[in-house]
Design a protein around this motif. Structure first.
Motif, PDB file in Angstrom:
ATOM      1  N   MET A   1     -26.096  -3.925 -40.042  1.00 22.59           N
ATOM      2  CA  MET A   1     -27.009  -4.894 -39.457  1.00 22.59           C
ATOM      3  C   MET A   1     -27.188  -4.644 -37.956  1.00 22.59           C
ATOM      4  SD  MET A   1     -26.629  -9.004 -39.006  1.00 22.59           S
ATOM      5  CE  MET A   1     -25.512  -8.749 -37.634  1.00 22.59           C
ATOM      6  N   LEU A   2     -26.071  -4.384 -37.244  1.00 18.31           N
ATOM      7  CA  LEU A   2     -26.161  -4.169 -35.795  1.00 18.31           C
ATOM      8  C   LEU A   2     -26.960  -2.913 -35.479  1.00 18.31           C
ATOM      9  CD1 LEU A   2     -22.513  -5.083 -34.701  1.00 18.31           C
ATOM     10  CD2 LEU A   2     -24.563  -6.523 -34.694  1.00 18.31           C
ATOM     11  N   THR A   3     -26.785  -1.870 -36.286  1.00 18.26           N
ATOM     12  CA  THR A   3     -27.545  -0.627 -36.078  1.00 18.26           C
ATOM     13  C   THR A   3     -29.035  -0.873 -36.269  1.00 18.26           C
ATOM     14  OG1 THR A   3     -25.654   0.665 -36.852  1.00 18.26           O
ATOM     15  CG2 THR A   3     -27.793   1.760 -36.816  1.00 18.26           C
ATOM     16  N   SER A   4     -29.377  -1.673 -37.293  1.00 16.51           N
ATOM     17  CA  SER A   4     -30.783  -1.994 -37.545  1.00 16.51           C
ATOM     18  C   SER A   4     -31.380  -2.781 -36.379  1.00 16.51           C
ATOM     19  CB  SER A   4     -30.895  -2.809 -38.834  1.00 16.51           C
ATOM     20  OG  SER A   4     -32.228  -3.220 -39.059  1.00 16.51           O
ATOM     21  N   VAL A   5     -30.612  -3.695 -35.801  1.00 19.39           N
ATOM     22  CA  VAL A   5     -31.086  -4.473 -34.654  1.00 19.39           C
ATOM     23  C   VAL A   5     -31.368  -3.546 -33.473  1.00 19.39           C
ATOM     24  CG1 VAL A   5     -30.416  -6.179 -32.932  1.00 19.39           C
ATOM     25  CG2 VAL A   5     -29.985  -6.612 -35.347  1.00 19.39           C
ATOM     26  N   MET A   6     -30.445  -2.632 -33.212  1.00 18.42           N
ATOM     27  CA  MET A   6     -30.632  -1.729 -32.071  1.00 18.42           C
ATOM     28  C   MET A   6     -31.844  -0.833 -32.283  1.00 18.42           C
ATOM     29  SD  MET A   6     -26.859  -0.620 -30.692  1.00 18.42           S
ATOM     30  CE  MET A   6     -26.410   0.197 -32.199  1.00 18.42           C
TER      31      MET A   6
ATOM     32  N   ARG B   1     -12.381 -12.464 -25.749  1.00 22.77           N
ATOM     33  CA  ARG B   1     -12.678 -11.180 -25.092  1.00 22.77           C
ATOM     34  C   ARG B   1     -13.633 -10.382 -25.969  1.00 22.77           C
ATOM     35  NH1 ARG B   1      -7.434  -8.291 -22.745  1.00 22.77           N
ATOM     36  NH2 ARG B   1      -9.138  -7.184 -21.719  1.00 22.77           N
ATOM     37  N   MET B   2     -14.433  -9.538 -25.329  1.00 20.94           N
ATOM     38  CA  MET B   2     -15.440  -8.760 -26.033  1.00 20.94           C
ATOM     39  C   MET B   2     -14.967  -7.318 -26.235  1.00 20.94           C
ATOM     40  SD  MET B   2     -18.039 -10.608 -26.827  1.00 20.94           S
ATOM     41  CE  MET B   2     -18.645 -12.268 -26.471  1.00 20.94           C
ATOM     42  N   ARG B   3     -15.526  -6.699 -27.261  1.00 23.87           N
ATOM     43  CA  ARG B   3     -15.281  -5.275 -27.522  1.00 23.87           C
ATOM     44  C   ARG B   3     -16.612  -4.615 -27.871  1.00 23.87           C
ATOM     45  NH1 ARG B   3     -15.594  -3.913 -32.811  1.00 23.87           N
ATOM     46  NH2 ARG B   3     -15.551  -5.642 -34.333  1.00 23.87           N
ATOM     47  N   LEU B   4     -16.693  -3.311 -27.645  1.00 25.57           N
ATOM     48  CA  LEU B   4     -17.912  -2.578 -27.960  1.00 25.57           C
ATOM     49  C   LEU B   4     -17.980  -2.346 -29.468  1.00 25.57           C
ATOM     50  CD1 LEU B   4     -20.423  -1.031 -26.985  1.00 25.57           C
ATOM     51  CD2 LEU B   4     -18.965   1.010 -26.733  1.00 25.57           C
ATOM     52  N   ALA B   5     -19.022  -2.899 -30.099  1.00 22.70           N
ATOM     53  CA  ALA B   5     -19.150  -2.772 -31.557  1.00 22.70           C
ATOM     54  C   ALA B   5     -20.089  -1.628 -31.941  1.00 22.70           C
ATOM     55  CB  ALA B   5     -19.661  -4.081 -32.153  1.00 22.70           C
ATOM     56  N   ARG B   6     -21.254  -1.527 -31.306  1.00 28.15           N
ATOM     57  CA  ARG B   6     -22.231  -0.466 -31.594  1.00 28.15           C
ATOM     58  C   ARG B   6     -22.885  -0.053 -30.287  1.00 28.15           C
ATOM     59  NH1 ARG B   6     -20.185  -0.882 -35.837  1.00 28.15           N
ATOM     60  NH2 ARG B   6     -21.078  -0.871 -37.936  1.00 28.15           N
ATOM     61  N   SER B   7     -23.333   1.213 -30.213  1.00 22.71           N
ATOM     62  CA  SER B   7     -24.028   1.669 -28.997  1.00 22.71           C
ATOM     63  C   SER B   7     -25.030   2.751 -29.362  1.00 22.71           C
ATOM     64  CB  SER B   7     -23.017   2.200 -27.969  1.00 22.71           C
ATOM     65  OG  SER B   7     -22.352   3.354 -28.467  1.00 22.71           O
ATOM     66  N   MET B   8     -26.003   2.923 -28.484  1.00 28.80           N
ATOM     67  CA  MET B   8     -27.024   3.962 -28.651  1.00 28.80           C
ATOM     68  C   MET B   8     -27.308   4.564 -27.279  1.00 28.80           C
ATOM     69  SD  MET B   8     -31.009   3.562 -29.866  1.00 28.80           S
ATOM     70  CE  MET B   8     -30.575   3.015 -31.509  1.00 28.80           C
ATOM     71  N   GLY B   9     -27.127   5.859 -27.158  1.00 31.03           N
ATOM     72  CA  GLY B   9     -27.389   6.537 -25.886  1.00 31.03           C
ATOM     73  C   GLY B   9     -26.343   6.258 -24.829  1.00 31.03           C
TER      74      GLY B   9
END
Length: 358
Positions: free
Chosen positions: A1-6, A30-38
């Motif tokens: 789902m997160l990949t589709s949003v990005m 606290r936050m963590r990096l779940a998905r990223s692009m570039g």
């Protein structure tokens, strides 16, 4: 789902650097990096600047005109901003709580986002928050459902492992539960029993005894109910308990059937053994009392024989009397030996001699 949003945001806003940060389950708040692009990250990131409690996050989007020139931040946060190289951090909020943060860089042309673009991102962030919250709720419900199934299986395993028959009936007398031991006792499978009326599954005399107890709210029982069922003789102890819900309302009855047939046979054998033990003690007492007059008779008859002439024809009669007193004494001694709890003595016996003396 997160990949589709990005992917959708990147195509809409022509942004090639994006990241989604979600709350760390192992470190709430606290936050963590779940998905990223570039985005390229080479070391652990200090994301304390994204903590939901920070005023900047609660007010709206967090903007850095130049992440590399960010001020008033710690060195570790400065390194994280440089690695991420993102300009916008938009919180995904639901019910006044940030569940994620959507990070974006400049457009592919190197331009900042317009105010309309930022509003669109904030709207998308709201939908992302709802989707993440629903996902968390779904996962929580799934875990609870699995736990309920596990507990149900565990409870059923306990009931199936009991060596007593267990059945539950509702207020109308319809069977709701019927374990394996009940199948063995009455020869009725669970599929046939569940949903049927109780009195149609049990022998008539047992069903009438259970019905006579009524639907009282006290625990009652039937002690040593003897019955013939499918060619077998059974002796059962039956316990009848009201079945109540968590709120205390009575919803049926719980019945436990304990097969005590073998136990009853063992009790009968023990009773017979006790009777034989008592008989042995009685025989020992009688033998002891009989032995004394026999000894007196034997002694006096032998004294009488010594006083008679040798050619007196009554000697043969006296010898028979002496022989029979010895024989009676031997029988009494055998009774005493039988009543004693000692080891048996094995010896050879001349059967012809025993027959001649009898």
């Amino acid at each position: 789902m997160l990949t589709s949003v990005m992917d959708r945001v990147s195509q809409t806003l022509l942004v090639d650097r994006l990241a989604i940060f979600v709350e760390d389950a192992q470190a709430p708040g606290r936050m963590r990096l779940a998905r990223s692009m570039g985005v390229r990250v080479n070391e652990p990131l200090d994301l304390s600047f994204l903590e939901p409690a920070r005023p900047e996050i609660t007010r709206g989007a967090l903007f850095f005109e130049s992440p590399r020139a960010a001020r008033d931040v710690s060195p570790s946060v400065h390194d994280a901003l440089q690695q991420l190289d993102l300009n916008y951090y938009v919180p995904c909020r639901i019910r006044e709580r940030s569940v994620a943060v959507l990070g974006l860089g400049k457009t592919v042309d190197g331009d900042f986002l317009s105010s309309d673009d930022v509003e669109l991102v904030e709207t998308i962030a709201g939908y992302v928050a709802v989707a993440l919250d629903n996902s968390q709720l779904y996962n929580s419900l799934e875990q609870k459902a699995l736990e309920i199934v596990r507990l149900k299986d565990f409870s059923e395993n306990i009931v199936e492992s009991l060596h007593v028959g267990v059945l539950a009936v509702d207020l109308s007398g319809s069977v709701e539960s019927w374990n394996t031991r009940m199948e063995q006792l009455f020869g009725v499978s669970r599929q046939e029993a569940v949903g049927a009326q109780l009195d149609s599954l049990l022998p008539a005399e047992l069903a009438s005894e259970i019905a006579a107890r009524g639907d009282g709210e006290q625990i009652t029982g039937i002690y040593k109910q003897r019955l013939q069922h499918q060619g077998r003789s059974l002796t059962l102890n039956v316990s009848i308990t009201p079945l109540v819900s968590k709120s205390g309302d009575r919803i049926g009855r719980l019945l436990l059937f304990d097969d005590v047939t073998q136990r009853e046979h063992m009790e009968e054998q023990m009773s017979q053994t006790e009777k034989l033990t008592s008989l042995g003690l009685l025989a020992a007492g009688v033998a002891h009392e009989v032995n004394t007059p026999l000894a007196v008779i034997s002694n006096y008859i032998q004294m009488l024989a010594k006083q008679m002439p040798e050619n007196d024809p009554r000697h043969s009669i006296i010898e028979k009397i002496v022989k029979q007193t010895f024989r009676a004494s031997e029988i009494v001694n055998n009774l005493l030996n039988f009543s004693r709890t000692g080891a048996a003595e094995i010896a050879n016996v001349d059967v012809n001699h025993v027959v001649e003396e009898t």
